[in-house]
Scaffold this motif. Structure first.
Motif, short mmCIF file in Angstrom:
data_model
loop_
_atom_site.label_atom_id
_atom_site.label_comp_id
_atom_site.label_asym_id
_atom_site.label_seq_id
_atom_site.Cartn_x
_atom_site.Cartn_y
_atom_site.Cartn_z
N ARG A 101 0.96 -1.04 -0.24
CA ARG A 101 0.14 0.14 -0.01
C ARG A 101 0.65 0.63 0.06
O ARG A 101 1.15 2.06 1.14
N THR A 147 -6.68 3.53 1.74
CA THR A 147 -8.06 3.09 2.29
C THR A 147 -8.07 2.72 3.35
O THR A 147 -7.92 2.04 4.18
N ILE A 149 -11.70 1.21 4.38
CA ILE A 149 -13.34 0.87 3.63
C ILE A 149 -14.36 -0.20 5.71
O ILE A 149 -15.22 -0.10 5.09
N VAL A 150 -13.01 -1.62 5.87
CA VAL A 150 -13.97 -2.47 6.32
C VAL A 150 -13.84 -1.81 7.51
O VAL A 150 -13.69 -1.12 8.56
N GLN A 153 -14.70 -5.74 13.32
CA GLN A 153 -15.73 -6.76 13.85
C GLN A 153 -16.25 -7.02 15.09
O GLN A 153 -15.47 -7.65 15.72
N ARG A 156 -20.32 -10.61 13.14
CA ARG A 156 -20.67 -10.37 11.69
C ARG A 156 -21.79 -10.89 11.86
O ARG A 156 -22.46 -10.70 9.72
N MET A 187 -11.66 -0.70 9.98
CA MET A 187 -10.91 -1.67 11.40
C MET A 187 -9.58 -2.16 11.12
O MET A 187 -8.80 -1.70 12.03
N ILE A 188 -9.08 -1.95 9.55
CA ILE A 188 -7.25 -1.87 9.63
C ILE A 188 -7.47 -0.42 8.48
O ILE A 188 -8.37 -0.36 7.20
N THR A 190 -4.00 -0.12 5.93
CA THR A 190 -2.54 0.27 6.38
C THR A 190 -1.52 1.52 5.59
O THR A 190 -2.29 1.60 4.69
N PHE A 446 -6.75 -11.84 2.38
CA PHE A 446 -7.31 -11.22 3.12
C PHE A 446 -7.49 -9.16 2.12
O PHE A 446 -9.42 -8.58 1.97
N GLY A 449 -10.62 -7.84 0.44
CA GLY A 449 -12.19 -8.44 1.14
C GLY A 449 -12.01 -10.39 1.67
O GLY A 449 -11.73 -10.78 1.02
N ASP A 450 -13.13 -10.21 1.90
CA ASP A 450 -13.56 -11.87 1.24
C ASP A 450 -13.10 -12.86 0.58
O ASP A 450 -14.34 -12.44 0.03
N ARG A 453 -16.45 -15.00 -0.30
CA ARG A 453 -17.65 -14.14 -0.91
C ARG A 453 -17.25 -13.93 -2.83
O ARG A 453 -18.35 -13.78 -3.51
#
Ligand SMILES: Cc1cc2nc3c(=O)[nH]c(=O)nc-3n(C[C@H](O)[C@H](O)[C@H](O)COP(=O)(O)OP(=O)(O)OC[C@H]3O[C@@H](n4cnc5c(N)ncnc54)[C@H](O)[C@@H]3O)c2cc1C
Length: 480
Positions: A101, A147, A149-150, A153, A156, A187-188, A190, A446, A449-450, A453
């Motif tokens: 990143r 970014t 975005i998430v 947790q 979920r 959440m995260i 970087t 990860f 994203g997941d 999915r």
């Protein structure tokens, strides 16, 4: 005059609240957790002013004198697209894919929104002017972006209908004539401690009534009320023992927003769930940004493969068939990823504004298989080196200083001296076994994203009839 990199480091001396080991960091540039990675970023930034490098990583601005990083280049031709690709490749190669990143991903997202401003301008009457102003400032001022975005947790299995979740996910608490006030967490992110701005959105599939959570924001990292909460540092400045950990720990952090004011010019979208979902699905922006992900991935696979080859040769196991098979597998990973990068570029198509957009289906495939390639590449490296990775002594210099004759005697390899072999295995361990190495494996699983999915989405969004029709036709013909 200060170099571009030095100006970047100086610009971080602002009011930001970076919390590490429970304390606020005053000077990131001299802090042991950040010194190494920031030196790496400084040298990458300086490439833009180096006459022998700047055309690899940058492009000339309209004044035809200054250079900006090519992640800000809007591509209209294949040459433009390849210029972007070359810049991503060059920075990734410089860091062996170990810094993922470097801002070129988030910058590409901004470039994509700017490139698609006419289309996206239909979502909100102010979008076009806001993104144009921001894109130009970020490009011309070399802004570092990341970014966030998430959402955290918490649970979920619950969504925004659950008050415990809704209250903690980032949301608007108040509007004023000058902007909005937001509260909650991300959440995260970087690179958060040394970013200039956060690009903020969410992966949530909002319902219309969830408007307070639906927004796309550009938030300065030094905004009052943001707390950047760092994880443990994986930096290890024993450079001879931890070549990677001493330079490349790009740090991940959680963000707390304690009633943060965001002026309207930094609120790209807010309040209408469907507009946020449409922006998120924008093909131009996603293709330009995700293209960076897969270009940088090639450099990382090449690095792991180089180490695997060297380890195998150094202890003479490259003569065994099953080891050759595994080394061959690493090469197929590289070629697969490279082929997908090339396919995404040569099959790029212009969008309605003439912007050349890399083919997203190849990019999705590359991001998805990437979640499996990297863990497999690390597994192969472990299988090739066996216990060799933990037979190396604790500190490189000490051992060769104290019991040099034994070291030279017992650590010699088939093709390399004892010193080189210890150095090589320490480098490999930094990749596969150090905290930094483990974080990279998690990252590759990860970061996009997941993965579960994401794979499932490839199926659910595919043209399934194009695969099943021939089967039904064959069965019909057979039963006639
Ligand atoms: C090292 C690292 C750096 C990162 N850096 C950034 C960054 O800079 N910016 C950023 O925005 N993000 C970043 N991310 C976050 C990343 O985008 C998320 O980790 C990723 O989206 C997965 O979300 P999650 O971690 O919350 O996992 P979860 O979504 O909580 O998933 C955990 C497990 O539960 C399963 N699961 C959860 N919900 C469902 C569901 N609804 N249906 C089926 N299965 C489900 C998943 O399959 C998975 O097995 C980073 C992540 C890592 C690991």
């Amino acid at each position: 005059m200060l170099s571009r990199g030095e100006r970047f480091i100086n610009s971080l001396k602002d009011e930001r609240s970076v919390l590490f080991e429970g304390k606020r960091i005053e000077d990131l540039g001299s802090h042991p957790a950040f010194k190494g990675p920031l030196e790496t970023i400084t040298s990458l930034f300086n490439m833009l002013d180096d006459p022998s490098e700047k055309d690899k990583v940058g492009f000339k601005l309209p004044d035809r004198v200054s250079y900006a990083h090519s992640s800000f280049l809007v591509p209209y031709t294949l040459e433009d697209l390849q210029q972007r690709s070359l810049a991503f490749h060059t920075w990734s190669k410089e860091t062996h894919g170990m810094m993922t990143r470097l801002s070129d991903y988030a910058r590409s997202m901004i470039t994509g929104w700017y490139a698609a401003r006419k289309e996206l301008g239909k979502l909100d009457p102010h979008f076009e002017s806001k993104i144009t102003a921001y894109y130009t400032a970020a490009r011309d001022q070399d802004l570092f972006l990341t970014t966030a975005i998430v959402d955290p947790q918490i649970d979920r299995s619950s969504g925004l209908e659950d008050g415990r979740v809704a209250e903690r996910f980032l949301h608007v608490v108040r509007e004023t004539s000058d902007g909005i006030i937001v509260r909650g967490a991300k959440m995260i992110a970087t690179g958060a401690p040394y970013t200039h701005d956060f690009i903020i959105s969410s992966f949530l599939e909002f319902k219309p009534e969830e408007a307070k959570h639906a927004h796309v924001l550009i938030v300065p990292a030094n905004s009052q009320g943001i707390h950047i909460v760092c994880r443990e540092s994986f930096t290890d400045m024993r450079k001879n023992d931890h070549i990677l950990s001493s330079r490349y720990d790009e740090m991940d952090a959680v963000l707390f927003f304690d009633d943060v004011f965001i002026p309207w010019e930094r609120v790209l979208l807010y309040g209408k769930s469907e507009t946020v979902l449409t922006l998120r699905a924008n093909k131009t922006a996603n293709s330009l940004a995700f293209h960076q992900n897969i270009v940088r991935y090639v450099a990382k696979l090449e690095f792991v493969t180089g180490i695997a080859f060297a380890v195998a040769e150094s202890i003479g196991v490259n003569e065994y068939l099953h080891v050759q098979e595994k080394l061959g597998e690493l090469l197929t990973q590289i070629d697969t990823m490279k082929a997908l990068v090339i396919a995404s570029e040569v099959q790029a198509k212009p969008d309605d504004s003439g912007v050349l957009v890399p083919e997203l289906s190849y990019i999705h495939t590359a991001r998805n298989i990437g979640t499996r390639f990297y863990p497999r590449a690390i597994e192969i490296l472990q299988q090739i080196g066996g216990g060799g990775f933990v037979q190396v002594p604790s500190r490189f210099e000490d051992f060769f200083g104290v019991i040099s004759n034994h070291m030279h005697h017992y650590f010699e390899g088939k093709t390399v001296s004892a010193e080189k072999k210890v150095q090589l295995f320490k480098l490999a361990w930094d990749l596969i076994g150090s905290p930094l190495g483990s974080r990279h494996e998690l990252y590759e699983r990860f970061y996009a994203g997941d993965p579960v999915r994401a794979y499932a989405k490839q199926y659910s969004e595919s043209d399934q009839a194009s695969f099943t029709d021939p089967i039904w036709r064959l069965l019909r013909e057979t039963s006639k």
